[in-house]
Design a protein around this motif. Structure first.
Motif, PDB file in Angstrom:
ATOM      1  N   LEU A 232       0.900  -1.223   0.167  1.00  0.00           N
ATOM      2  CA  LEU A 232       0.064  -0.244  -0.031  1.00  0.00           C
ATOM      3  C   LEU A 232       0.699   1.108   0.231  1.00  0.00           C
ATOM      4  CD1 LEU A 232      -2.829   1.349   0.187  1.00  0.00           C
ATOM      5  CD2 LEU A 232      -2.483   1.133   2.719  1.00  0.00           C
ATOM      6  N   ASP A 233       0.766   2.028  -1.166  1.00  0.00           N
ATOM      7  CA  ASP A 233       1.476   3.035  -1.138  1.00  0.00           C
ATOM      8  C   ASP A 233       0.646   4.313  -0.214  1.00  0.00           C
ATOM      9  OD1 ASP A 233       2.647   5.756  -1.632  1.00  0.00           O
ATOM     10  OD2 ASP A 233       3.026   5.348  -3.915  1.00  0.00           O
ATOM     11  N   GLY A 234       1.241   4.669   0.988  1.00  0.00           N
ATOM     12  CA  GLY A 234       0.643   5.369   1.885  1.00  0.00           C
ATOM     13  C   GLY A 234       0.257   6.930   1.036  1.00  0.00           C
ATOM     14  N   ASP A 235       1.336   7.400   0.475  1.00  0.00           N
ATOM     15  CA  ASP A 235       1.292   8.804  -0.046  1.00  0.00           C
ATOM     16  C   ASP A 235       0.094   9.055  -1.021  1.00  0.00           C
ATOM     17  OD1 ASP A 235       3.722   9.394   1.330  1.00  0.00           O
ATOM     18  OD2 ASP A 235       5.019   8.766  -0.674  1.00  0.00           O
ATOM     19  N   CYS A 236      -0.252   7.919  -1.651  1.00  0.00           N
ATOM     20  CA  CYS A 236      -1.461   8.145  -2.657  1.00  0.00           C
ATOM     21  C   CYS A 236      -2.156   7.116  -2.546  1.00  0.00           C
ATOM     22  CB  CYS A 236      -0.998   8.076  -4.090  1.00  0.00           C
ATOM     23  SG  CYS A 236      -0.467   6.581  -4.621  1.00  0.00           S
ATOM     24  N   GLY A 237      -2.329   6.550  -1.445  1.00  0.00           N
ATOM     25  CA  GLY A 237      -3.675   5.221  -1.075  1.00  0.00           C
ATOM     26  C   GLY A 237      -3.763   4.031  -2.160  1.00  0.00           C
ATOM     27  N   ARG A 238      -2.586   3.961  -3.159  1.00  0.00           N
ATOM     28  CA  ARG A 238      -3.008   2.823  -4.098  1.00  0.00           C
ATOM     29  C   ARG A 238      -2.217   1.721  -3.906  1.00  0.00           C
ATOM     30  NH1 ARG A 238      -3.811   5.146  -9.946  1.00  0.00           N
ATOM     31  NH2 ARG A 238      -5.036   7.008  -9.324  1.00  0.00           N
TER      32      ARG A 238
ATOM     33  N   VAL B 243       6.190  -0.345   5.363  1.00  0.00           N
ATOM     34  CA  VAL B 243       5.245  -0.600   6.507  1.00  0.00           C
ATOM     35  C   VAL B 243       5.882   0.537   7.605  1.00  0.00           C
ATOM     36  CG1 VAL B 243       4.467  -2.312   8.294  1.00  0.00           C
ATOM     37  CG2 VAL B 243       5.146  -3.024   5.928  1.00  0.00           C
ATOM     38  N   ARG B 244       5.367   1.597   7.179  1.00  0.00           N
ATOM     39  CA  ARG B 244       5.745   2.847   8.162  1.00  0.00           C
ATOM     40  C   ARG B 244       4.809   2.925   9.513  1.00  0.00           C
ATOM     41  NH1 ARG B 244       6.307   6.902   3.335  1.00  0.00           N
ATOM     42  NH2 ARG B 244       6.130   5.092   1.942  1.00  0.00           N
ATOM     43  N   ASP B 245       3.529   2.713   9.243  1.00  0.00           N
ATOM     44  CA  ASP B 245       2.601   2.832  10.360  1.00  0.00           C
ATOM     45  C   ASP B 245       1.649   1.716  10.421  1.00  0.00           C
ATOM     46  OD1 ASP B 245       0.756   3.178   8.184  1.00  0.00           O
ATOM     47  OD2 ASP B 245       0.680   5.217   8.294  1.00  0.00           O
ATOM     48  N   GLN B 246       0.640   1.751  11.348  1.00  0.00           N
ATOM     49  CA  GLN B 246      -0.276   0.613  11.696  1.00  0.00           C
ATOM     50  C   GLN B 246      -1.149   0.423  10.487  1.00  0.00           C
ATOM     51  OE1 GLN B 246      -2.725   1.868  15.006  1.00  0.00           O
ATOM     52  NE2 GLN B 246      -3.948   3.111  13.584  1.00  0.00           N
ATOM     53  N   ASP B 247      -1.346   1.260   9.261  1.00  0.00           N
ATOM     54  CA  ASP B 247      -2.261   0.993   8.386  1.00  0.00           C
ATOM     55  C   ASP B 247      -1.408   0.445   7.069  1.00  0.00           C
ATOM     56  OD1 ASP B 247      -4.485   1.726   9.566  1.00  0.00           O
ATOM     57  OD2 ASP B 247      -3.958   3.865   8.958  1.00  0.00           O
ATOM     58  N   GLY B 248      -0.027   0.352   7.164  1.00  0.00           N
ATOM     59  CA  GLY B 248       1.115  -0.155   6.056  1.00  0.00           C
ATOM     60  C   GLY B 248       1.015  -1.452   6.008  1.00  0.00           C
ATOM     61  N   TRP B 249       1.152  -1.983   4.817  1.00  0.00           N
ATOM     62  CA  TRP B 249       1.319  -3.323   4.642  1.00  0.00           C
ATOM     63  C   TRP B 249       2.221  -3.678   3.319  1.00  0.00           C
ATOM     64  CZ3 TRP B 249      -0.686  -5.266   0.275  1.00  0.00           C
ATOM     65  CH2 TRP B 249      -1.650  -4.544  -0.250  1.00  0.00           C
ATOM     66  N   ALA B 250       2.783  -4.857   3.295  1.00  0.00           N
ATOM     67  CA  ALA B 250       3.431  -5.363   2.135  1.00  0.00           C
ATOM     68  C   ALA B 250       3.641  -6.718   2.335  1.00  0.00           C
ATOM     69  CB  ALA B 250       5.021  -4.838   2.052  1.00  0.00           C
ATOM     70  N   VAL B 251       3.319  -7.374   0.984  1.00  0.00           N
ATOM     71  CA  VAL B 251       3.379  -8.895   0.527  1.00  0.00           C
ATOM     72  C   VAL B 251       4.562  -9.181  -0.081  1.00  0.00           C
ATOM     73  CG1 VAL B 251       1.965 -10.954   0.079  1.00  0.00           C
ATOM     74  CG2 VAL B 251       0.906  -9.045   1.112  1.00  0.00           C
ATOM     75  N   ILE B 252       5.484 -10.194   0.053  1.00  0.00           N
ATOM     76  CA  ILE B 252       6.472 -10.785  -0.803  1.00  0.00           C
ATOM     77  C   ILE B 252       5.969 -12.107  -1.515  1.00  0.00           C
ATOM     78  CG2 ILE B 252       8.921 -11.023  -1.077  1.00  0.00           C
ATOM     79  CD1 ILE B 252       9.078  -9.665   1.315  1.00  0.00           C
TER      80      ILE B 252
END
Length: 64
Positions: free
Chosen positions: A17-23, A43-52
């Protein structure tokens, strides 16, 4: 334990999730370590996520 060598056609994708633009975006990497470092930075905050995901392309079938 034996480490498995990645084939030349294998690569890793990080979907995040690109937190800067919400995409939701995807980036490709040649090695797992680079993908892991990138995912951790996303993953910078509680709403951030990433999958490898490891991508292993299959051999193309010949047309009949």
């Amino acid at each position: 334990m034996e480490q498995q060598q990645a084939s030349a056609a294998e690569y890793w994708e990080v979907t995040y999730l690109d937190g800067d633009c919400g995409r939701i975006r995807t980036e490709s990497f040649e090695d797992a370590a680079s993908a892991e470092r990138f995912a951790c930075r996303q993953v910078r905050d509680q709403d951030g996520w990433a999958v490898i995901d490891v991508v292993r392309p299959t051999a193309a079938r010949a047309a009949a």
